[in-house]
Design an enzyme around this catalytic site. Sequence first.
Site: not given
Length: 504
Positions: A429-431
């Site tokens: 999700f950060h990516e």
Amino acid sequence: MAISDEPESVATALNHSSLRRRPSATSTAGLFNSPETTTDSSGDDLAKDSGSDDSINSDDAAVNSQQQNEKQDTDFSVLKFAYRPSVPAHRKVKESPLSSDTIFRQSHAGLFNLCIVVLVAVNSRLIIENLMKYGWLIKSGFWFSSKSLRDWPLFMCCLSLVVFPFAAFIVEKLAQRKCIPEPVVVVLHIIITSTSLFYPVLVILRCDSAFVSGVTLMLFSCVVWLKLVSYAHTNYDMRALTKLVEKGEALLDTLNMDYPYNVSFKSLAYFLVAPTLCYQPSYPRTPYIRKGWLFRQLVKLIIFTGVMGFIIEQYINPIVQNSQHPLKGNLLYATERVLKLSVPNLYVWLCMFYCFFHLWLNILAELLRFGDREFYKDWWNAKTVEDYWRMWNMPVHKWMIRHLYFPCLRHGLPKAAALLIAFLVSALFHELCIAVPCHIFKLWAFGGIMFQVPLVLITNYLQNKFRNSMVGNMIFWFIFSILGQPMCVLLYYHDLMNRKGKLD
């Protein structure tokens, strides 16, 4: 006579002496000759005293002066015996306040105040120096520009995301009425949640939108995805528990169900706007809205948002523009740029945390009268990296524990595997939230989050070996503020500039 731990104070000695002291002749005479106690005064004297205020005031002043003189004489007499040279000055073994055995038992409020004063003074000087050297760098189009109008597809996509919760509600309503079997319900929820996440990704990739607009849409779509997963998972579990009760395989009192299984659109609508990612039919509520408190938080939100904009435009942008790729070129120069970027980047991150997790979520909770406002814990005192990830973002942490970590444990996975899966989901999700708006897929954010796994093992080992040690806290702050985030900012900036250069 027993020797006390501390010498007798002067005030205590004065009190004791005043109790032992006999009244003097002067004071006794004054007591019996005072106007209040004299009964044989002539009528002329009474008339004279009652008719002359100046005479009364002068008599009172004389009495007060006499009492003060007596008190001073007594004080000086007591001082002679209060702390004699023969009284022991050293009575027991004591450590210095800054010694290793007592330093953590002392109050360091004064040193903390000194740090605040020095921090304000140093940063004020840096701000003045920056303005004198570079001038006012904030442009008029920082908050809004004509280029923002081209991001209207992203805005329309954001508005259309409300369709997916409505579709999930229809599926749950059909499942409650037993119109569709359970496997079909699971498949439909997978389709709905996946579409709610990948639909914004396709819109961003097809539109050459601004970075801020893309990040905003991706964050909003991720929140919707997390809420939809919680909504589907919670209702699935409540249906399973209800079936156990209906079959008589379990008692309702033993299932820890605080509310009955009921699919309500009102509860879903409240959940979608509430500052939580974990669905439940009802939440603890406050009795009323504090309007004055709400106004103060809004003012703080505006002020700190302006501070973030000032730091970004006045400090971070010039540093980044005058830097090189951190993995290419001169290593010493790249290190200097990372260190120079670390301080303003840390300030921006702290302001962002305060604005979102404290101000915005509390404002939203106050408007909705949402009771549980533990949106974060004291993550700044984290002694391990694991403690930091468990305390800094409580809505996501509760979602991970409820819908990912414990389900993995219930299915027989070891704790290490469940922890690895949790970090893997977080890294993905950060990516997505960074790489998709940048149109760059270099896995910098993914690698940065997965790098936390060995750090968790290292800091846990240090914490177990050195009890009550702050080594883990120092490692966390160094990786977090000095190395990690500034490095990611430089990596994505230069990759983004290289991409734009190739497109031009």
